[in-house]
Write a protein that holds these residues in place. Structure first.
Motif, PDB file in Angstrom:
ATOM      1  N   HIS A 210      32.638  92.032  28.965  1.00 57.39           N
ATOM      2  CA  HIS A 210      33.805  92.356  29.464  1.00 57.39           C
ATOM      3  C   HIS A 210      33.665  92.270  30.993  1.00 57.39           C
ATOM      4  CE1 HIS A 210      34.298  94.320  25.552  1.00 57.39           C
ATOM      5  NE2 HIS A 210      35.340  93.884  25.672  1.00 57.39           N
ATOM      6  N   THR A 223      40.332  95.566  32.387  1.00 63.86           N
ATOM      7  CA  THR A 223      39.118  94.892  31.748  1.00 63.86           C
ATOM      8  C   THR A 223      39.704  93.681  30.932  1.00 63.86           C
ATOM      9  OG1 THR A 223      38.594  97.096  31.059  1.00 63.86           O
ATOM     10  CG2 THR A 223      37.818  95.234  29.782  1.00 63.86           C
ATOM     11  N   ARG A 225      38.272  90.016  29.088  1.00 64.42           N
ATOM     12  CA  ARG A 225      37.262  89.183  28.189  1.00 64.42           C
ATOM     13  C   ARG A 225      37.070  87.729  29.042  1.00 64.42           C
ATOM     14  NH1 ARG A 225      34.578  90.656  23.760  1.00 64.42           N
ATOM     15  NH2 ARG A 225      35.731  92.349  22.637  1.00 64.42           N
ATOM     16  N   VAL A 236      42.452  92.835  27.893  1.00 64.59           N
ATOM     17  CA  VAL A 236      42.274  93.452  26.958  1.00 64.59           C
ATOM     18  C   VAL A 236      42.652  94.975  27.095  1.00 64.59           C
ATOM     19  CG1 VAL A 236      40.626  91.767  25.948  1.00 64.59           C
ATOM     20  CG2 VAL A 236      39.607  93.740  27.050  1.00 64.59           C
ATOM     21  N   ALA A 237      42.514  95.473  28.207  1.00 63.81           N
ATOM     22  CA  ALA A 237      42.701  96.944  28.488  1.00 63.81           C
ATOM     23  C   ALA A 237      43.039  97.064  29.909  1.00 63.81           C
ATOM     24  CB  ALA A 237      41.528  97.794  28.102  1.00 63.81           C
ATOM     25  N   ASP A 275      33.558 102.123  26.626  1.00 65.43           N
ATOM     26  CA  ASP A 275      33.501 101.729  24.957  1.00 65.43           C
ATOM     27  C   ASP A 275      33.090 100.374  25.324  1.00 65.43           C
ATOM     28  OD1 ASP A 275      33.167 101.131  22.611  1.00 65.43           O
ATOM     29  OD2 ASP A 275      35.502 101.683  22.210  1.00 65.43           O
ATOM     30  N   ARG A 277      32.395  98.241  22.942  1.00 63.77           N
ATOM     31  CA  ARG A 277      32.981  97.506  21.789  1.00 63.77           C
ATOM     32  C   ARG A 277      34.522  96.917  22.542  1.00 63.77           C
ATOM     33  NH1 ARG A 277      32.411 101.583  16.920  1.00 63.77           N
ATOM     34  NH2 ARG A 277      33.174 102.822  18.888  1.00 63.77           N
ATOM     35  N   SER A 278      35.181  97.685  22.902  1.00 65.50           N
ATOM     36  CA  SER A 278      36.716  97.417  23.342  1.00 65.50           C
ATOM     37  C   SER A 278      36.787  97.037  24.752  1.00 65.50           C
ATOM     38  CB  SER A 278      37.427  98.563  22.930  1.00 65.50           C
ATOM     39  OG  SER A 278      37.361  99.812  23.765  1.00 65.50           O
ATOM     40  N   ARG A 280      37.242  99.544  26.850  1.00 62.47           N
ATOM     41  CA  ARG A 280      38.195 100.499  27.424  1.00 62.47           C
ATOM     42  C   ARG A 280      37.429 101.508  28.332  1.00 62.47           C
ATOM     43  NH1 ARG A 280      43.045 100.493  25.638  1.00 62.47           N
ATOM     44  NH2 ARG A 280      43.764  99.289  23.900  1.00 62.47           N
TER      45      ARG A 280
END
Length: 397
Positions: A210, A223, A225, A236-237, A275, A277-278, A280
Motif C-alpha cells: 500500500h 491509501t 495499491r 482502496v481507502a 491494518d 491487509r486492507s 486502512r
C-alpha cells in the motif's frame, strides 16, 4: 509547505538554501552523555577507521540570493561535525530529496509551477554526481517524493495541484522514465480555509503493498495499491482527519501496525492504527505537541528504528518534541521539547545508524546536529549550527 496554509496562514514556499557554508564545531562534552556513541567507539566498530559520510542539502534556487542546486557536505560519523564539499548544479528548486534503496541514485523534486522530478547518479568509483535528467510530475509545486522499496517506482506529491504521480525507475542507471500515473485528490472537499487539495507526502507502508498520500488541503490520508507492473495507483481507502487539522507528514512504527501523523494547521499529533491487509488507517484523538498556546507549525515526525522514541520538528516554536512510544506503538507519551538551535526547522533526518539527528532550519539558514541517546531518547546538540542559507531538507547517506 513552509508556512501554515489557509486557516492559519498563506502559502510561502519559495525560499531557498544557497551555497553551503562553514564547518560545524566539535562536540565537547558529548562523550559523557549516557547512550551516545563516542568517536572512539565508532572508530573501533569500523576497524579503527572513521570515514566521512556524505550528506545532501535540499534547497531553493528561484529566489534572489539563492543557490545553484543540491548542497553537498560530509559529516563525521564519530562527532557529527559537518564540512561543506560543494553543490550539484542544474537542479531547479530541489526542496525535497530521497535516495534509492541501493543508495546509488539521488532523487529531487523540482518545486516549480511546472513541477518535475530529477534523478542524480552517485558513482562509487570516486567520480562526482551526474544529473541524469528530469521528468514532469504533471502538477505544480511538488514538495515530497519517495522511492518504492523495490526500487522500481518513484512516487511524488504535487502540493499546489493536490495530486500524486508515479514514474518508473530504469534498472541499472536509476534514470526516470515517462510518468505512468497521475491521481488528483478531487474528494472529499477542502477543509476550512482551504481552496483545494494539497498533497504533502506520499510514502509506501511497511507491508509494501500500500501507498499512503497525506493531503493537507482535504484533511485526508489516501491509501492506494500500486500495480508493480504498470505503475498505476488504485485507491482502496481513505482516512478523514478532523476538519482543519491540516495533516502534513506521516511515519510508521516499526511494527507496521501504527503510524504517527503530524498536523500542520491545528498543531497536533495523531496516533493512527493501521491494518496491513486492507491498508486502512484509523486516526485516534489529537495530542499535544508540547509547544503551548503560541504559534507553532509541526513539520516532520520520525520514530527510532527500535520503536521506543519519536521526534517532531516544530516551526515557529523552533523546537523538537520528544515522545516515548508506549503500548507496542499504540500510544505516544510526551516527554519534553528541546530548542532546535535555529529558526523554522522544516525537516529532520537520522543518520543511517541513528546516532545523529540533523535539523534543517529554513529561516536561520542552518543545519543543527544532535546526538541521540539510544537508551533515553535524549537529544544533545553538538557543535555550532552549520551555515546553509534557507535549509529546507537534509539527507544523510
Amino acid at each position: 509547505m513552509d508556512e501554515a496554509v489557509g486557516a492559519r496562514g498563506g502559502i510561502g514556499r519559495r525560499r531557498f538554501v544557497g551555497a553551503v557554508g562553514a564547518v560545524a564545531a566539535g562536540v565537547a562534552g558529548v562523550a559523557g552523555v549516557a547512550g551516545v556513541t563516542t568517536a572512539a567507539e565508532v572508530a573501533a566498530a569500523e576497524g579503527g577507521e572513521r570515514r566521512p559520510r556524505q550528506l545532501f542539502l535540499g534547497t531553493y534556487t528561484s529566489k534572489p540570493g539563492g543557490g545553484t542546486g543540491i548542497g553537498l557536505a560530509d559529516y563525521d560519523p564519530g562527532t557529527g561535525a559537518l564540512t561543506a564539499t560543494g553543490v550539484i548544479p542544474g537542479v531547479a528548486d530541489p526542496s525535497y530529496l530521497a535516495l534509492a534503496p541501493d543508495r546509488r541514485t539521488l532523487y529531487a523534486v523540482d518545486e516549480q509551477e511546472d513541477g518535475a522530478v530529477t534523478a542524480v547518479a552517485l558513482p562509487r568509483d570516486g567520480g562526482g554526481p551526474v544529473v541524469l535528467g528530469s521528468r514532469s510530475t504533471g502538477g505544480a509545486g511538488p514538495c515530497h517524493l519517495s522511492v518504492h522499496p523495490g526500487g522500481r517506482w518513484l512516487l511524488s506529491a504535487n502540493y499546489l495541484s493536490g495530486s500524486v504521480a508515479v514514474h518508473p525507475v530504469q534498472p541499472g542507471s536509476g534514470a526516470l522514465g515517462p510518468r505512468t500515473d497521475l491521481v488528483v485528490h478531487n474528494s472529499p472537499p477542502p477543509g476550512p480555509g482551504q481552496t483545494g487539495p494539497h498533497a504533502h507526502q506520499i510514502v509506501t507502508a511497511p507491508d509494501g503493498r500500500h501507498v499512503l498520500a497525506v493531503d493537507l488541503g482535504n484533511d485526508t490520508v489516501y491509501t492506494y495499491r500500486l500495480d508493480p507492473r504498470a505503475g498505476k495507483l488504485t485507491q482502496v481507502a481513505y482516512a478523514a482527519l478532523r476538519p482543519g487539522a491540516g495533516p502534513r507528514h506521516l511515519t510508521f512504527h516499526p511494527s507496521g501496525r501504527y503510524a504517527y501523523l503530524a498536523n500542520e494547521v491545528d498543531n497536533t499529533v495523531v496516533v493512527c492504527g493501521y491494518d496491513p491487509r486492507s491498508g486502512r488507517l484509523a486516526p485516534g484523538a489529537p495530542q499535544s505537541t508540547g509547544t503551548g498556546p503560541g504559534i507553532s507549525y509541526p513539520a516532520q515526525i520520525l520514530v527510532t528504528r527500535d520503536g521506543r522514541f519519536a521526534f517532531l520538528a516544530n516551526r515557529g516554536h523552533n523546537s523538537l518534541t520528544r515522545y516515548a512510544v508506549a503500548a507496542a506503538g499504540a500510544r505516544l507519551r510526551l516527554l519534553d521539547t528541546v530548542p532546535v538551535g535555529g529558526d523554522f526547522p522544516r525537516q529532520i533526518a537520522f543518520s543511517p545508524d541513528q546516532r545523529w539527528l540533523f535539523a534543517a532550519n529554513q529561516k536561520s539558514g542552518s543545519v543543527t546536529v544532535f546526538a541521540v541517546d539510544t537508551r533515553t531518547g535524549a537529544l544533545v546538540r553538538v557543535g555550532e549550527p552549520f551555515a546553509a542559507p534557507m535549509a529546507v531538507c537534509v539527507l544523510p547517506r
